[in-house]
Design a protein around this motif. Structure first.
Motif, PDB file in Angstrom:
ATOM      1  N   LEU A  48       1.899  -0.229  -0.337  1.00  0.00           N
ATOM      2  CA  LEU A  48       2.924   0.135   0.626  1.00  0.00           C
ATOM      3  C   LEU A  48       2.898  -0.827   1.803  1.00  0.00           C
ATOM      4  CD1 LEU A  48       4.942   2.314   1.722  1.00  0.00           C
ATOM      5  CD2 LEU A  48       2.951   3.508   2.578  1.00  0.00           C
ATOM      6  N   SER A  49       4.025  -1.454   2.069  1.00  0.00           N
ATOM      7  CA  SER A  49       4.178  -2.283   3.263  1.00  0.00           C
ATOM      8  C   SER A  49       5.149  -1.571   4.182  1.00  0.00           C
ATOM      9  CB  SER A  49       4.730  -3.668   2.908  1.00  0.00           C
ATOM     10  OG  SER A  49       3.842  -4.345   2.054  1.00  0.00           O
ATOM     11  N   MET A  50       4.885  -1.658   5.484  1.00  0.00           N
ATOM     12  CA  MET A  50       5.749  -0.938   6.412  1.00  0.00           C
ATOM     13  C   MET A  50       6.024  -1.742   7.664  1.00  0.00           C
ATOM     14  SD  MET A  50       3.003   2.117   7.204  1.00  0.00           S
ATOM     15  CE  MET A  50       4.122   3.109   8.031  1.00  0.00           C
ATOM     16  N   THR A  51       7.158  -1.390   8.280  1.00  0.00           N
ATOM     17  CA  THR A  51       7.583  -1.963   9.545  1.00  0.00           C
ATOM     18  C   THR A  51       7.904  -0.802  10.479  1.00  0.00           C
ATOM     19  OG1 THR A  51       8.500  -3.907   8.439  1.00  0.00           O
ATOM     20  CG2 THR A  51       9.325  -3.431  10.651  1.00  0.00           C
ATOM     21  N   LEU A  52       7.497  -0.928  11.728  1.00  0.00           N
ATOM     22  CA  LEU A  52       7.734   0.112  12.724  1.00  0.00           C
ATOM     23  C   LEU A  52       8.923  -0.266  13.594  1.00  0.00           C
ATOM     24  CD1 LEU A  52       4.042   0.689  13.851  1.00  0.00           C
ATOM     25  CD2 LEU A  52       5.283   1.743  11.961  1.00  0.00           C
TER      26      LEU A  52
END
Length: 173
Positions: free
Chosen positions: A94-98
């Motif tokens: 899982l890659s995420m951006t805030l």
């Protein structure tokens, strides 16, 4: 007999007077307790409003920005979590951006990144692999991730500030 009648009347009058005193004492006690309860109610509930107003006035200078351009912070390393499902090893990458609108809170995320990553790894590994395969499960994970990050920011800085968590890569195998 007159003496006995006089004593009996006096004894009955003493009993009636005792009952009246008991009723008066009970009524007085109820009034005192009721007054104390009312005073406690006003102190507890109006006191919270006053302190909330006072607290609301103080951090107005340091409130999280909710207007302005969106700022995106990509969490550089992907999260990898393993699951055991029916005796088989499964993985989630899982890659995420805030997303935020407050540059100060974005900086706070960078400072507290180890604590945030730890919290997110624990959150991800506590999920059900089967639930994460559904859209509802992914949306619930997004909301829980934003809440976990904001809780850490509130704990460390006193303010939240992350509007949304965006999954930029979500691989399950």
């Amino acid at each position: 007999m007159a003496v006995e009648d006089g004593l009996d009347v006096g004894a009955e009058g003493g009993k009636k007077g005792g009952k009246k005193k008991l009723i008066i004492i009970i009524v007085a006690a109820l009034l005192v307790l009721g007054g104390g309860g009312a005073a406690a109610y006003f102190f507890l509930f109006s006191g919270d409003d006053t302190s909330a107003e006072a607290e609301g006035d103080a951090p107005s200078e340091e409130m999280v920005q909710t207007e302005g351009p969106a700022i995106y912070l990509e969490l550089e390393q992907p999260f990898v979590v393993d699951f055991m499902v029916s005796g088989r090893q499964r993985y989630l990458q899982l890659s995420m951006t805030l997303k935020s609108r407050d540059p100060d809170q974005v900086d706070a995320v960078k400072i507290h990144m180890p604590l945030i990553r730890n919290s997110l790894v624990l959150l991800f590994s506590s999920q059900s692999f089967d639930e994460l395969q559904t859209i509802a499960g992914k949306q619930a994970l997004k909301a829980a991730s934003a809440e976990a990050i904001n809780n850490i920011l509130i704990q460390e800085t006193g303010l939240g500030g992350i509007e949304d968590v965006l999954f930029t890569n979500f691989v399950m195998q």
